[in-house]
Design a protein around this motif. Structure first.
Motif, PDB file in Angstrom:
ATOM      1  N   ASN A  36     -63.254  -6.644-100.428  1.00  0.00           N
ATOM      2  CA  ASN A  36     -64.069  -6.878 -99.544  1.00  0.00           C
ATOM      3  C   ASN A  36     -65.436  -5.735-100.597  1.00  0.00           C
ATOM      4  OD1 ASN A  36     -64.207  -8.645 -97.655  1.00  0.00           O
ATOM      5  ND2 ASN A  36     -62.959  -6.782 -96.415  1.00  0.00           N
ATOM      6  N   LYS A  37     -64.819  -5.316-101.671  1.00  0.00           N
ATOM      7  CA  LYS A  37     -65.823  -4.898-103.089  1.00  0.00           C
ATOM      8  C   LYS A  37     -65.958  -3.083-102.347  1.00  0.00           C
ATOM      9  CE  LYS A  37     -67.866  -8.195-105.459  1.00  0.00           C
ATOM     10  NZ  LYS A  37     -69.140  -8.847-106.043  1.00  0.00           N
ATOM     11  N   ILE A  38     -65.464  -2.884-101.371  1.00  0.00           N
ATOM     12  CA  ILE A  38     -65.299  -1.707-100.679  1.00  0.00           C
ATOM     13  C   ILE A  38     -63.726  -1.233-100.597  1.00  0.00           C
ATOM     14  CG2 ILE A  38     -67.212  -0.938 -99.435  1.00  0.00           C
ATOM     15  CD1 ILE A  38     -66.095  -2.069 -97.066  1.00  0.00           C
ATOM     16  N   GLU A  39     -63.513  -0.345-100.834  1.00  0.00           N
ATOM     17  CA  GLU A  39     -61.870   0.465-100.633  1.00  0.00           C
ATOM     18  C   GLU A  39     -61.394  -0.248 -99.039  1.00  0.00           C
ATOM     19  OE1 GLU A  39     -60.913   3.929-102.848  1.00  0.00           O
ATOM     20  OE2 GLU A  39     -60.672   2.672-104.799  1.00  0.00           O
ATOM     21  N   GLU A  40     -60.662  -0.083 -98.393  1.00  0.00           N
ATOM     22  CA  GLU A  40     -60.001  -0.408 -97.872  1.00  0.00           C
ATOM     23  C   GLU A  40     -58.863  -0.267 -97.506  1.00  0.00           C
ATOM     24  OE1 GLU A  40     -62.391  -3.141 -94.913  1.00  0.00           O
ATOM     25  OE2 GLU A  40     -62.121  -4.131 -96.569  1.00  0.00           O
ATOM     26  N   ASN A  41     -57.910   0.158 -96.712  1.00  0.00           N
ATOM     27  CA  ASN A  41     -56.706  -0.196 -96.289  1.00  0.00           C
ATOM     28  C   ASN A  41     -56.543  -1.462 -96.302  1.00  0.00           C
ATOM     29  OD1 ASN A  41     -53.495  -0.662 -95.157  1.00  0.00           O
ATOM     30  ND2 ASN A  41     -53.426   1.522 -95.312  1.00  0.00           N
ATOM     31  N   ILE A  42     -55.220  -2.886 -97.175  1.00  0.00           N
ATOM     32  CA  ILE A  42     -55.064  -3.951 -96.887  1.00  0.00           C
ATOM     33  C   ILE A  42     -54.693  -4.805 -95.732  1.00  0.00           C
ATOM     34  CG2 ILE A  42     -52.559  -3.756 -97.405  1.00  0.00           C
ATOM     35  CD1 ILE A  42     -51.810  -5.863 -99.164  1.00  0.00           C
ATOM     36  N   GLN A  43     -53.597  -3.954 -94.490  1.00  0.00           N
ATOM     37  CA  GLN A  43     -54.164  -3.598 -93.136  1.00  0.00           C
ATOM     38  C   GLN A  43     -55.304  -4.556 -92.522  1.00  0.00           C
ATOM     39  OE1 GLN A  43     -50.948  -4.803 -93.587  1.00  0.00           O
ATOM     40  NE2 GLN A  43     -50.461  -4.060 -91.045  1.00  0.00           N
ATOM     41  N   ASP A  44     -55.963  -3.657 -93.203  1.00  0.00           N
ATOM     42  CA  ASP A  44     -57.258  -4.090 -92.288  1.00  0.00           C
ATOM     43  C   ASP A  44     -58.295  -4.715 -93.004  1.00  0.00           C
ATOM     44  OD1 ASP A  44     -57.424  -1.339 -91.395  1.00  0.00           O
ATOM     45  OD2 ASP A  44     -58.312  -0.058 -92.483  1.00  0.00           O
ATOM     46  N   VAL A  45     -57.816  -5.432 -93.970  1.00  0.00           N
ATOM     47  CA  VAL A  45     -58.886  -7.246 -94.381  1.00  0.00           C
ATOM     48  C   VAL A  45     -58.299  -8.469 -93.904  1.00  0.00           C
ATOM     49  CG1 VAL A  45     -59.399  -7.604 -96.573  1.00  0.00           C
ATOM     50  CG2 VAL A  45     -58.423  -5.268 -96.473  1.00  0.00           C
ATOM     51  N   PRO A  46     -59.305  -8.716 -93.421  1.00  0.00           N
ATOM     52  CA  PRO A  46     -58.559 -10.370 -92.181  1.00  0.00           C
ATOM     53  C   PRO A  46     -58.510 -11.159 -93.653  1.00  0.00           C
ATOM     54  CG  PRO A  46     -61.520  -9.762 -92.224  1.00  0.00           C
ATOM     55  CD  PRO A  46     -60.382  -8.455 -93.056  1.00  0.00           C
ATOM     56  N   GLN A  47     -57.714 -11.586 -93.988  1.00  0.00           N
ATOM     57  CA  GLN A  47     -57.183 -12.240 -94.947  1.00  0.00           C
ATOM     58  C   GLN A  47     -55.682 -12.237 -95.967  1.00  0.00           C
ATOM     59  OE1 GLN A  47     -60.760 -11.279 -98.310  1.00  0.00           O
ATOM     60  NE2 GLN A  47     -59.121 -12.445 -99.483  1.00  0.00           N
ATOM     61  N   SER A  48     -55.689 -13.413 -96.448  1.00  0.00           N
ATOM     62  CA  SER A  48     -53.802 -12.981 -97.340  1.00  0.00           C
ATOM     63  C   SER A  48     -54.827 -12.518 -98.369  1.00  0.00           C
ATOM     64  CB  SER A  48     -53.274 -14.463 -97.484  1.00  0.00           C
ATOM     65  OG  SER A  48     -54.323 -15.604 -97.298  1.00  0.00           O
ATOM     66  N   ILE A  49     -53.633 -11.416 -99.154  1.00  0.00           N
ATOM     67  CA  ILE A  49     -53.764 -11.135-100.425  1.00  0.00           C
ATOM     68  C   ILE A  49     -51.904 -10.062-100.309  1.00  0.00           C
ATOM     69  CG2 ILE A  49     -54.468  -8.964-101.396  1.00  0.00           C
ATOM     70  CD1 ILE A  49     -56.308  -8.252 -99.539  1.00  0.00           C
TER      71      ILE A  49
END
Length: 695
Positions: A36-49
């Motif tokens: 999301n163009k900001i650093e986040e834990n992958i668990q917090d991103v609502p999409q498949s990565i």
């Protein structure tokens, strides 16, 4: 040697390394991404990565973007003649925008053109593959996915590595990478490069021609300077210089009956081609990133400039001893692109947000672009020279709002305006007699809003679920080769899609599992078809299509050093309303889309001593558009096995590898017109040795 015996022998060699100890255990750790163009834990991103770190790149011998994409469920890349084309979730390359449905970003520099889709991985810390449309934050062309390549951050001490490999077909690869501080804590610099020479597996037996038919020569260099005069401000200049020279193709020409039964890669090991076929690309790119951290928010500016020069000459029919001897096809292009993104981002106790402005400008000068052909006992010669100017302006924003402790709502949108103009002149001669020139000038503007809504629910620290709805958008354009008609015949509309995805992510102490289900309803899907009496290729729109499927990824540590990993993508991608003029394709599978992709690996991982791994990659049956017979034809899939065995001591890593152990063959591309078909294949068995020294 029997294929099964050979495969068993390689598995035995690698697994024998499990008997040796190592001095450090591996474990799963939290992964930080910048989806999301900001650093986040992958668990917090609502999409498949899909995330591929540097260690995995080294362990699996991933040297280029194509190798990395084979790790991603439902993603399929084909490095055929005429650049690199991508299929993902039923979306294909838009041939007369040259845009792939997957966009690569390296230090803010976008790579989307099929002739410029292989940046260097020499300085990579992590690859993030963001699956699904990413147009809200990443722009007009990210209709399928984004490959976000994160380069390494320099430290005050100089570090780096050098490495080299040698393999069969006289393949030599080498790389180097180093970075460090020129002034401690203030000024940093780095430089890296990769080089490759490969004689290829096809021999040209035509007298006077180079016998190494599909040889390749690649050189990729890049460097940067990073200035950090204060804790709040940073400025980074990055430069890259790439040159590739690829000959012929990984396949051969055959008849256009549309019958693939019995067609095998071995049929193309010896060919006879009378005209040199070579594709040369030179790409120079520069980027400037400026960032300042205020107390409440961060502002960041990324300016990029890129120039691509393409020179391609092809044997007209990729074979000799017929009426087309001495004739050729040709494609010369110059593409210059400027982009600017001004981004603002911040985080409070109540929400996270990112917004910004984006503009780009592209000038594509194409020509000579055309072909020669024998017709009625004389040579027909057609050439199209064109200039296409494209401009984009966009506003984008996204906000992530947590509520009720375990929920987070994501709302995003992008409003953009795209304008394209073309000035085209086509000349034609037959037997030396000139026809009247055909001229076409066109201009189109498209305005679009690209929204996204997602909701995540964090069941506990290990398990997160999510659901999202987003719009995908690929701009329209103009056909670069035209001999008649006006705007309706020589342009195509934007492709749009509504995408639904539901998924879950779990990370435990010794295993992780990601699962997602998606559905995509596509309108005005870009298709590449043949018309004009079976001679002219053009991009057009099919009214409706859909794709739906399941994607799984997992990793499990059987012990401190033994790792299992795998991924699976299952897909149904079909046309719902597609009238090509000669027939309809309603209910038929979308071309270039395998029914499934899968990979599985078992590895003994260690920071010192012996290590090794065996990997299996599978691809399902695939449909291809048969222009000569106005039909879809189907090729079989295959399972490819690879192995690597190495030993690490001090700063050294010495290893051997073998790819495609059982020498499996499958069709990777197909294109046909009346009287001629071109069939592409995967690589045969490759093996070699290599080393890497780190400092």
């Amino acid at each position: 040697m029997n294929k099964k015996v050979l495969a068993f022998a390689m598995v035995s060699i690698v697994t024998s390394g499990f008997l040796y100890g190592a001095n450090e255990a591996y474990s799963l750790e939290s992964v930080t991404v910048s989806a999301n163009k900001i650093e986040e834990n992958i668990q917090d991103v609502p999409q498949s990565i899909t995330v591929i770190d540097e260690e995995t790149l080294q362990e699996k011998g991933i040297k280029n973007v194509a190798d990395a994409m084979r790790e991603v469920p439902n993603m399929y890349i084909n490095n055929a003649a005429n650049g690199s084309t991508i299929s993902f979730r039923g979306l294909n390359t838009s041939m007369f925008t040259n845009n792939n449905p997957v966009v690569i970003y390296v230090d803010g520099v976008p790579y989307y053109d099929r002739y410029d889709f292989d940046p260097s991985l020499a300085d990579v810390a992590q690859i993030e593959v963001l699956r699904g449309p990413q147009g809200t934050l990443y722009g007009k062309d990210a209709v399928g996915a984004v490959v976000n390549i994160i380069t390494k951050k320099p430290s005050n001490e100089w570090h780096g590595n050098v490495g080299a490999e040698y393999g069969n077909y006289n393949t030599v690869q080498s790389s180097f990478n180093t970075s460090g501080a020129l002034i401690a804590d203030k000024l940093y610099a780095g430089i890296n490069g990769t080089f490759k020479v490969d004689d290829g597996w096809i021999e040209n037996e035509y007298p006077g021609m180079d016998s190494d038919a599909n040889q390749k020569r690649d050189r990729k260099m890049s460097g940067f300077v990073l200035l950090k005069p204060t804790e709040r401000f940073s400025g980074k200049v990055s430069l890259s210089d790439t040159y590739t020279k690829h000959y012929f193709m990984n396949g051969f020409a055959t008849d256009s009956t549309g019958n693939l039964s019995g067609v095998d890669r071995d049929d193309g090991k010896h060919i006879s081609s009378d005209v040199p076929t070579v594709e040369r690309t030179a790409v120079k790119a520069q980027s400037l990133n400026l960032a300042y951290d205020f107390d409440a928010f961060k502002v960041e500016s990324t300016t990029t400039h890129k120039k691509l020069d393409l020179e391609s000459d092809f044997d007209a029919d990729f074979q000799a001893n017929n009426t087309s001897d001495g004739l050729k096809q040709f494609n010369y292009s110059e593409i210059e692109t400027w982009t600017e993104e001004l981004k603002f981002s911040g985080q409070t106790d109540a929400f996270k947000w990112v917004s910004g402005l984006y503009v780009d400008k592209e000038k594509r000068e194409q020509g000579p672009y055309g072909a020669q052909a024998m017709s009625g006992g004389a040579v027909y010669d057609a050439n199209a020279d064109s200039t296409t100017d494209s401009q984009t302006q966009a506003l984008f924003g996204q906000v992530m709002i947590p509520f009720w402790e375990k929920f987070e709502l994501t709302l995003g949108g992008r409003y953009q305006r795209i304008k394209k103009e073309i000035d085209l002149v086509t000349t034609q001669t037959w037997g030396g007699m000139a026809f009247p020139d055909y001229a076409f000038e066109g201009e189109k503007t498209w305005n679009a809003f690209i929204p996204k809504v997602a909701l995540s629910y964090k069941i506990n620290d290990a398990l997160t679920t999510y659901a999202s709805i987003s719009k995908g958008y690929m701009p329209g354009g103009f056909n670069y080769f035209a001999t008649s008609g006006g705007m309706e015949e020589n342009s195509f509309d934007p492709q749009t899609s509504i995408n639904y995805e539901v998924g879950a992510k779990y990370v435990g102490d010794d295993y992780m599992l990601n699962a997602s289900v998606f559905r995509m309803n596509i309108e005005d899907i870009h298709i590449y078809k043949i018309s004009g009496g079976g001679a002219v290729w053009l991009t057009d729109n099919a009214k409706k299509a859909h794709s739906q499927g399941v994607e799984l990824e997992g990793k499990y540590f059987l012990s401190q050093h033994i790792e299992l990993s795998g991924a699976l993508g299952l897909i149904e991608a079909k046309y719902d309303d597609y009238d090509a003029g000669t027939r309809t394709y309603d209910g038929e599978r979308i071309e270039n889309t395998p029914r499934y992709t899968a990979n599985m690996g078992i590895a003994y991982v260690a920071t010192a001593g012996w290590y090794g791994r065996v990997d299996f990659n599978a691809i399902g049956s695939t449909s291809y558009y048969d222009g000569a017979n106005s039909q879809m034809i189907r090729s079989d899939g295959a399972i490819i096995s690879n192995a690597k065995l190495g030993y690490k001591f001090k700063a050294w890593d010495v290893y051997s590898f073998i790819n495609n152990i059982t020498d499996e063959s499958y069709i990777s591309s197909y294109q046909s017109k009346t009287g001629l078909a071109m069939v592409g294949f995967n690589d045969p068995r490759r093996f070699g040795v290599g080393f890497r020294y780190s400092f």
